[in-house]
Design a protein around this motif. Sequence first.
Motif, PDB file in Angstrom:
ATOM      1  N   GLN A 265      43.178  36.196  51.560  1.00 49.25           N
ATOM      2  CA  GLN A 265      42.798  36.605  50.222  1.00 49.25           C
ATOM      3  C   GLN A 265      43.237  37.224  49.366  1.00 49.25           C
ATOM      4  O   GLN A 265      43.156  37.068  48.097  1.00 49.25           O
ATOM      5  CB  GLN A 265      41.464  37.507  50.564  1.00 49.25           C
ATOM      6  CG  GLN A 265      40.102  36.725  51.142  1.00 49.25           C
ATOM      7  CD  GLN A 265      38.816  37.718  51.492  1.00 49.25           C
ATOM      8  OE1 GLN A 265      39.239  38.820  51.669  1.00 49.25           O
ATOM      9  NE2 GLN A 265      37.792  37.089  51.563  1.00 49.25           N
ATOM     10  N   ALA A 266      44.240  38.159  49.849  1.00 46.60           N
ATOM     11  CA  ALA A 266      44.998  39.059  48.814  1.00 46.60           C
ATOM     12  C   ALA A 266      45.975  38.043  48.036  1.00 46.60           C
ATOM     13  O   ALA A 266      45.755  38.290  46.589  1.00 46.60           O
ATOM     14  CB  ALA A 266      45.908  40.042  49.440  1.00 46.60           C
ATOM     15  N   THR A 268      45.456  35.129  47.054  1.00 43.54           N
ATOM     16  CA  THR A 268      44.414  34.533  46.090  1.00 43.54           C
ATOM     17  C   THR A 268      44.228  35.291  44.976  1.00 43.54           C
ATOM     18  O   THR A 268      44.313  35.229  43.761  1.00 43.54           O
ATOM     19  CB  THR A 268      43.206  33.897  46.658  1.00 43.54           C
ATOM     20  OG1 THR A 268      43.775  33.272  47.907  1.00 43.54           O
ATOM     21  CG2 THR A 268      42.599  32.904  45.969  1.00 43.54           C
ATOM     22  N   LEU A 269      43.438  36.587  45.496  1.00 39.70           N
ATOM     23  CA  LEU A 269      43.205  37.341  44.532  1.00 39.70           C
ATOM     24  C   LEU A 269      44.376  37.872  43.437  1.00 39.70           C
ATOM     25  O   LEU A 269      44.022  37.824  42.076  1.00 39.70           O
ATOM     26  CB  LEU A 269      42.859  38.672  45.049  1.00 39.70           C
ATOM     27  CG  LEU A 269      41.965  39.699  44.229  1.00 39.70           C
ATOM     28  CD1 LEU A 269      40.802  39.312  44.000  1.00 39.70           C
ATOM     29  CD2 LEU A 269      41.836  41.229  45.273  1.00 39.70           C
ATOM     30  N   LEU A 273      44.305  37.150  39.457  1.00 37.85           N
ATOM     31  CA  LEU A 273      44.573  37.965  38.581  1.00 37.85           C
ATOM     32  C   LEU A 273      45.751  38.007  37.588  1.00 37.85           C
ATOM     33  O   LEU A 273      45.388  38.202  36.341  1.00 37.85           O
ATOM     34  CB  LEU A 273      44.696  39.377  39.136  1.00 37.85           C
ATOM     35  CG  LEU A 273      43.171  40.033  39.746  1.00 37.85           C
ATOM     36  CD1 LEU A 273      43.489  41.375  40.477  1.00 37.85           C
ATOM     37  CD2 LEU A 273      42.116  40.342  38.751  1.00 37.85           C
TER      38      LEU A 273
END
Length: 317
Positions: A265-266, A268-269, A273
């Motif tokens: 997830q990190a 992707t996040l 952003l």
Amino acid sequence: MMNSPKYSIVAPVYNESESLPEFYRRISEVIGRLDGDVELILVDDGSSDGSLALMRDLQARDSSVRVLSFSRNFGHQVAITAGIDFARGDAVVVTDADLQDPPEVIPDLVAEWKLGAQIVLAVRSGRTGESWFKRVTAALFYRLIDRLTDLQIPKDSGDFRLMDRKVVDALCKVREHHRFMRGLSVWVGFKRTEVQYVRQARFAGRSKYPLRSMLRFATDGITSFSHVPLQLAMTLGFVFAGIAILGVPAIVALRFSGGREFFGQATTLVSVLLLGGVQLICLGIVGEYLGRIYNEVKRRPLYLISGKWGFEADQDD
Ligand code: UDP
Ligand code: MG
């Protein structure tokens, strides 16, 4: 009709009541040494500290002083424009009223004009009177504008300069709202030369350019002479598309070699952003240009004058 003077000196004034008397004293001394009639045009840019009363007082005592008063604060660059619009001299000198531009340099500017230069820039060989912050941001700004535009604006030149009548007439035709005078006076061309001087400390009071105004001034300078920021979106688009194109086979290869195809997830996040941020910045850049286009198409007058003293009756621009 009076004969037009040989020299006009234009000074924008915004809340300079503490500096004005000394400015007038020193500039008068220099005016006395020039070889011809001189008019001193003081442009009150909506001062609220009694500067206008002081200026009118000078005008009442000295017939070479002319005073223009704006209906409100229109900004330094616009105040210079108004002064130039009303100037009648064969040569027009623009100087700040806070004595950072020492009046004693004016005869040097005049000497170069007499040798045939049509624009004489006063270039700062030193900035004794300025904070490191101002010096660093100014250096960065001049470097940036040099990279982004085709203009060769001499580094460390401000608005302190002498312009021949021909240059002034050319500049008066330029009516854009987001005015960057030192860029425009290079843009018009003509024969240019430089004179060195040491920028002094402000005689009194504080700079009328807070950080916000400085930033606006800088973006005006860049957007009036360059489209490069607008092309930034395309460059960045290619960069990110390139990364994506390289990324696809890499991920496919990872998948078949049994590696971890997702980094979690990190990742992707962060990439969402990052891209979101880049897109918003690009949109903001487009907005900067769009807002300026909007201001230009409204065609409002550049400034409104609430009073003028010492000018001839037929001068109403
Ligand atoms: N000034 C002006 N309108 C403004 C801000 C400044 O006419 O909105 C005048 C100010 O009175 C001074 C000159 O422009 O004569 C330069 O301003 P300042 O000294 O504050 O700028 P700095 O020298 O700090 O860049
Ligand atoms: Mg100043």
